[in-house]
Design a protein around this motif. Structure first.
Motif, PDB file in Angstrom:
ATOM      1  N   ASP A 131       0.838  -1.129   0.067  1.00  0.00           N
ATOM      2  CA  ASP A 131       0.009   0.091   0.103  1.00  0.00           C
ATOM      3  C   ASP A 131       0.902   1.012   0.080  1.00  0.00           C
ATOM      4  O   ASP A 131       0.460   2.269  -0.820  1.00  0.00           O
ATOM      5  CB  ASP A 131      -0.879   0.099   1.235  1.00  0.00           C
ATOM      6  CG  ASP A 131      -1.788  -0.997   0.958  1.00  0.00           C
ATOM      7  OD1 ASP A 131      -2.365  -1.522   0.025  1.00  0.00           O
ATOM      8  OD2 ASP A 131      -2.371  -1.477   2.222  1.00  0.00           O
ATOM      9  N   ARG A 134       2.588   1.407  -3.536  1.00  0.00           N
ATOM     10  CA  ARG A 134       1.459   1.771  -4.471  1.00  0.00           C
ATOM     11  C   ARG A 134       1.289   3.417  -4.462  1.00  0.00           C
ATOM     12  O   ARG A 134       1.101   4.071  -5.349  1.00  0.00           O
ATOM     13  CB  ARG A 134       0.305   1.278  -4.293  1.00  0.00           C
ATOM     14  CG  ARG A 134      -0.722   1.398  -5.621  1.00  0.00           C
ATOM     15  CD  ARG A 134      -1.901   0.525  -5.139  1.00  0.00           C
ATOM     16  NE  ARG A 134      -1.562  -1.006  -5.125  1.00  0.00           N
ATOM     17  CZ  ARG A 134      -1.811  -1.786  -4.333  1.00  0.00           C
ATOM     18  NH1 ARG A 134      -1.939  -1.230  -3.112  1.00  0.00           N
ATOM     19  NH2 ARG A 134      -1.250  -3.055  -4.132  1.00  0.00           N
ATOM     20  N   SER A 135       1.080   3.907  -3.227  1.00  0.00           N
ATOM     21  CA  SER A 135       0.673   5.257  -2.868  1.00  0.00           C
ATOM     22  C   SER A 135       1.654   6.323  -3.492  1.00  0.00           C
ATOM     23  O   SER A 135       1.545   7.299  -3.985  1.00  0.00           O
ATOM     24  CB  SER A 135       0.467   5.454  -1.305  1.00  0.00           C
ATOM     25  OG  SER A 135      -0.653   4.687  -0.907  1.00  0.00           O
ATOM     26  N   THR A 137       4.082   5.623  -5.792  1.00  0.00           N
ATOM     27  CA  THR A 137       4.078   5.665  -7.257  1.00  0.00           C
ATOM     28  C   THR A 137       3.009   6.372  -7.998  1.00  0.00           C
ATOM     29  O   THR A 137       2.975   6.594  -9.168  1.00  0.00           O
ATOM     30  CB  THR A 137       4.275   3.918  -7.944  1.00  0.00           C
ATOM     31  OG1 THR A 137       2.964   3.262  -7.212  1.00  0.00           O
ATOM     32  CG2 THR A 137       5.165   3.285  -7.080  1.00  0.00           C
ATOM     33  N   GLU A 138       1.842   6.713  -7.297  1.00  0.00           N
ATOM     34  CA  GLU A 138       0.465   7.403  -7.853  1.00  0.00           C
ATOM     35  C   GLU A 138       0.998   8.729  -7.728  1.00  0.00           C
ATOM     36  O   GLU A 138       0.003   9.419  -8.508  1.00  0.00           O
ATOM     37  CB  GLU A 138      -0.495   7.014  -7.203  1.00  0.00           C
ATOM     38  CG  GLU A 138      -1.028   5.343  -7.336  1.00  0.00           C
ATOM     39  CD  GLU A 138      -2.409   5.026  -6.486  1.00  0.00           C
ATOM     40  OE1 GLU A 138      -2.573   6.009  -5.607  1.00  0.00           O
ATOM     41  OE2 GLU A 138      -2.600   4.100  -6.835  1.00  0.00           O
ATOM     42  N   THR A 139       1.975   9.357  -7.278  1.00  0.00           N
ATOM     43  CA  THR A 139       2.009  10.902  -7.098  1.00  0.00           C
ATOM     44  C   THR A 139       3.547  11.070  -7.565  1.00  0.00           C
ATOM     45  O   THR A 139       4.502  10.479  -7.398  1.00  0.00           O
ATOM     46  CB  THR A 139       2.032  11.226  -5.712  1.00  0.00           C
ATOM     47  OG1 THR A 139       2.871  10.704  -4.822  1.00  0.00           O
ATOM     48  CG2 THR A 139       0.496  10.989  -5.087  1.00  0.00           C
TER      49      THR A 139
END
Length: 292
Positions: A131, A134-135, A137-139
């Motif tokens: 988690d 993933r968080s 890599t999303e910003t």
């Protein structure tokens, strides 16, 4: 206690200091705890001081002429804030143990003097959390953080490897096996022209090399032969005033030539039992020079 609070800041007789009314932190039938904030004007920005006041109460009323009080300066206020924030974060875990508290504002880690192994064990579960990754890599900021972490880890790995090699050289280590193992663990030392090291070392009957490395461009294999750093590389000819290869180096060059011929003959179309090992045309490299 409500989540919202009105704070009034008023100037004192001294124009350099402002203050607030006492703010009640806690009040019970037995005691009353307050804080009075002072703002001291400085060229680089206002500084904060906190005067802590403790009143004893009897039958619900404050008694005594003077409360117990002491004052925290700006740096002490910041330290108290840090301690309280860390303590509240630890309390959320609801477990006893040793905790590693990291700053999230990018102003420092506070890890100086900590056991590197303990720090690594504490951080590893966080870095491995899907988690969290993933968080990140999303910003854009998160991606930069990951990139920075990867770069830092890689640079640290390279630095530690160089330090280990220097330690071997400075310590007079002459066992070839030591340097063989170091090169196997740190194949990057040969440059990005190579992508991998083969497990295969026997290229012909009676001929085993120190290393076969695959070229990045075409996958063909090159030979690497390692020699101990105690060997003399070049010598000086006093008669002819010139340098020449030492005996050990001359023998190593001859050894590489033999290996090149053997590999060219045995692996022109793929080595027996290892068709993926192709050497056309092979090159030989004699590695004796220590890293800077």
């Amino acid at each position: 206690m409500t989540d919202e609070r009105q704070v009034s800041r008023r100037q004192s007789q001294s124009e350099r200091v402002s203050f607030t009314d006492p703010i009640v932190i806690a009040s019970t039938p037995q005691r009353r705890f307050e804080v009075l904030l002072q703002y001291i004007k400085r060229t680089g920005g206002d500084r904060v001081a906190a005067k802590l006041l403790y009143h004893k109460k009897r039958e619900g009323r404050i008694f005594g002429l003077f409360p117990v009080e002491f004052t925290l300066n700006h740096e002490e206020v910041k330290e108290l804030k840090r301690v309280l924030e860390e303590s509240l974060a630890v309390a959320e875990g609801r477990e006893d143990g040793d905790f590693l508290v990291l700053r999230l504002d990018g102003t420092g880690t506070g890890l100086s003097g900590r056991d590197p192994i303990a720090v690594g064990k504490a951080i590893a579960p966080l870095v491995a959390d899907e988690d969290v990754l993933r968080s990140l890599t999303e910003t854009p900021d998160g991606a930069e953080i990951l990139k920075g972490v990867q770069s830092s880890v890689r640079l640290t790995e390279l630095s530690l490897a160089i330090e280990q090699l220097r330690s071997h050289l400075d310590g007079g280590e002459t066992r070839e096996q030591v340097y063989q193992e170091w090169c196997e663990r740190h194949g990057w030392v040969f440059g990005n022209v190579y992508t991998m090291r083969d497990e295969v070392r026997t290229i012909a009957l009676g001929d085993s090399v120190d290393g076969l490395l695959a070229q990045t461009a075409n996958g063909f294999r090159d030979i690497f032969e390692l020699k101990r750093p105690s060997m003399r590389v070049i010598r000086y000819d006093d008669t002819h005033k010139s340098w020449y290869w030492g005996r050990d180096v001359s023998m190593a060059i001859g050894q590489c030539h033999r290996y090149l011929d053997a590999l060219h003959e045995a692996a022109a179309n793929g080595l027996r039992d290892h068709p993926e090992v192709v050497a056309l045309p092979p090159a030989g490299h004699l590695d004796h020079r220590p890293l800077p």
